[in-house]
Design an enzyme around this catalytic site. Structure first.
Site, PDB file in Angstrom:
ATOM      1  N   HIS A   1       5.517  -4.543  -6.298  1.00 46.14           N
ATOM      2  CA  HIS A   1       4.950  -4.342  -4.965  1.00 46.14           C
ATOM      3  C   HIS A   1       4.028  -5.494  -4.604  1.00 46.14           C
ATOM      4  CE1 HIS A   1       2.405  -2.284  -7.913  1.00 46.14           C
ATOM      5  NE2 HIS A   1       1.370  -2.617  -7.163  1.00 46.14           N
TER       6      HIS A   1
ATOM      7  N   ASP B   1      -1.483   1.759   1.689  1.00 47.89           N
ATOM      8  CA  ASP B   1      -2.067   2.042   0.370  1.00 47.89           C
ATOM      9  C   ASP B   1      -3.006   3.239   0.503  1.00 47.89           C
ATOM     10  OD1 ASP B   1      -2.575   0.137  -2.404  1.00 47.89           O
ATOM     11  OD2 ASP B   1      -3.924   1.820  -2.022  1.00 47.89           O
TER      12      ASP B   1
ATOM     13  N   ASN C   1       0.059  -7.961  -8.437  1.00 54.12           N
ATOM     14  CA  ASN C   1      -0.502  -7.833  -9.773  1.00 54.12           C
ATOM     15  C   ASN C   1       0.647  -7.603 -10.734  1.00 54.12           C
ATOM     16  OD1 ASN C   1      -3.198  -7.959  -8.789  1.00 54.12           O
ATOM     17  ND2 ASN C   1      -3.077  -5.799  -8.227  1.00 54.12           N
TER      18      ASN C   1
ATOM     19  N   CYS D   1       9.633   4.758  -6.434  1.00 52.23           N
ATOM     20  CA  CYS D   1      11.013   5.202  -6.180  1.00 52.23           C
ATOM     21  C   CYS D   1      11.005   6.571  -5.509  1.00 52.23           C
ATOM     22  CB  CYS D   1      11.817   5.255  -7.475  1.00 52.23           C
ATOM     23  SG  CYS D   1      12.413   3.652  -8.053  1.00 52.23           S
TER      24      CYS D   1
ATOM     25  N   GLY E   1      -4.074  -5.863 -13.560  1.00 48.48           N
ATOM     26  CA  GLY E   1      -4.402  -4.624 -12.861  1.00 48.48           C
ATOM     27  C   GLY E   1      -3.215  -3.897 -12.270  1.00 48.48           C
TER      28      GLY E   1
ATOM     29  N   HIS F   1       0.861  -6.349  -2.103  1.00 44.95           N
ATOM     30  CA  HIS F   1      -0.194  -5.837  -1.228  1.00 44.95           C
ATOM     31  C   HIS F   1      -0.342  -6.805  -0.058  1.00 44.95           C
ATOM     32  CE1 HIS F   1      -2.131  -3.254  -4.473  1.00 44.95           C
ATOM     33  NE2 HIS F   1      -1.448  -4.090  -5.218  1.00 44.95           N
TER      34      HIS F   1
ATOM     35  N   HIS G   1       6.461  -0.589 -10.403  1.00 39.01           N
ATOM     36  CA  HIS G   1       7.556  -0.866  -9.463  1.00 39.01           C
ATOM     37  C   HIS G   1       7.018  -2.020  -8.624  1.00 39.01           C
ATOM     38  CE1 HIS G   1      10.837   0.696  -6.539  1.00 39.01           C
ATOM     39  NE2 HIS G   1      10.306  -0.377  -5.966  1.00 39.01           N
TER      40      HIS G   1
ATOM     41  N   HIS H   1      14.711  -0.582  -7.844  1.00 38.46           N
ATOM     42  CA  HIS H   1      13.618  -0.573  -8.815  1.00 38.46           C
ATOM     43  C   HIS H   1      13.606  -1.865  -9.631  1.00 38.46           C
ATOM     44  CE1 HIS H   1      10.646   1.162 -11.549  1.00 38.46           C
ATOM     45  NE2 HIS H   1      11.291   0.468 -12.479  1.00 38.46           N
TER      46      HIS H   1
HETATM   47  P1  AMP Z   1      -1.438  -2.144  -8.378  1.00 39.34           P
HETATM   48  O1  AMP Z   1      -2.770  -1.755  -8.934  1.00 39.34           O
HETATM   49  O2  AMP Z   1      -1.301  -3.585  -8.007  1.00 39.34           O
HETATM   50  O3  AMP Z   1      -0.319  -1.671  -9.286  1.00 39.34           O
HETATM   51  O4  AMP Z   1      -1.298  -1.354  -7.012  1.00 39.34           O
HETATM   52  C1  AMP Z   1      -0.908  -0.026  -6.933  1.00 39.34           C
HETATM   53  C2  AMP Z   1      -1.433   0.483  -5.640  1.00 39.34           C
HETATM   54  O5  AMP Z   1      -0.761   1.690  -5.338  1.00 39.34           O
HETATM   55  C3  AMP Z   1      -2.929   0.803  -5.634  1.00 39.34           C
HETATM   56  O6  AMP Z   1      -3.584  -0.007  -4.673  1.00 39.34           O
HETATM   57  C4  AMP Z   1      -2.976   2.290  -5.283  1.00 39.34           C
HETATM   58  O7  AMP Z   1      -4.043   2.620  -4.423  1.00 39.34           O
HETATM   59  C5  AMP Z   1      -1.637   2.508  -4.613  1.00 39.34           C
HETATM   60  N1  AMP Z   1      -1.111   3.861  -4.675  1.00 39.34           N
HETATM   61  C6  AMP Z   1      -1.022   4.678  -5.763  1.00 39.34           C
HETATM   62  N2  AMP Z   1      -0.431   5.836  -5.435  1.00 39.34           N
HETATM   63  C7  AMP Z   1      -0.140   5.770  -4.116  1.00 39.34           C
HETATM   64  C8  AMP Z   1       0.468   6.665  -3.175  1.00 39.34           C
HETATM   65  N3  AMP Z   1       0.911   7.871  -3.528  1.00 39.34           N
HETATM   66  N4  AMP Z   1       0.588   6.246  -1.892  1.00 39.34           N
HETATM   67  C9  AMP Z   1       0.145   5.032  -1.506  1.00 39.34           C
HETATM   68  N5  AMP Z   1      -0.422   4.151  -2.341  1.00 39.34           N
HETATM   69  C10 AMP Z   1      -0.573   4.514  -3.631  1.00 39.34           C
HETATM   70 ZN    ZN Z   2      10.702   2.414  -8.943  1.00 43.03          ZN
END
Ligand code: AMP
Ligand code: ZN
Length: 118
Positions: free
Chosen positions: A101, A33, A88, A10, A94, A103, A99, A49
């Site tokens: 997302h 990422d 995930n 957010c 993992g 990939h 929030h 959110h």
């Molecule tokens: P997940 O593990 O599926 O929750 O994915 C979260 C992803 O967010 C991971 O691949 C992290 O590398 C990525 N991540 C965490 N902080 C940031 C950030 N500030 N900017 C970009 N990606 C991020």
């Molecule tokens: Zn959020």
């Protein structure tokens, strides 16, 4: 848009934390990422959110359709022929940011199996 002030994504959407934007529309924000696992590794998030896939409902699921439209447009715009979309949900899967997302991963040959992207 409903933002959570304590949520990392957010705060990224609000511009409070910098990100490398790759796509944005009224409903979706996408950015690189920070720890890529492939040459292309983008995160697509709804601007509203939603914590996780488990909380997708009839009321908010349009955001998910918008995300897949955004992924398709990005693939077209960047000439990405082949890609994988990953979500995930929860601790064992993992999920580290609560929030929703997706990939988008591309640019390398990917195997299939538990550790295929690790
Ligand atoms: P997940 O593990 O599926 O929750 O994915 C979260 C992803 O967010 C991971 O691949 C992290 O590398 C990525 N991540 C965490 N902080 C940031 C950030 N500030 N900017 C970009 N990606 C991020
Ligand atoms: Zn959020």
């Amino acid at each position: 848009m409903a933002l959570d002030k304590d949520c990392l994504f957010c705060r990224i959407i609000a511009g409070e934390i910098p990100s490398a934007k790759v796509y944005e529309d009224e409903y979706v924000y996408a950015f690189k990422d920070i720890e890529p696992i492939a040459p292309v590794h983008y995160l697509f998030v709804p601007k509203d959110h939603i914590c996780c896939a488990k909380k997708i409902t009839a009321e908010n699921s349009a955001a998910v359709a918008k995300i897949f439209e955004a992924i398709s447009k990005t693939a077209e715009a960047e000439n990405i022929e082949s890609f994988r979309v990953i979500n995930n949900c929860g601790e064992d899967a993992g999920q580290s940011v609560m929030h929703l997302h997706f990939h988008m991963v591309a640019g390398k040959k990917m195997g299939w199996g538990e550790q295929s992207l690790g």
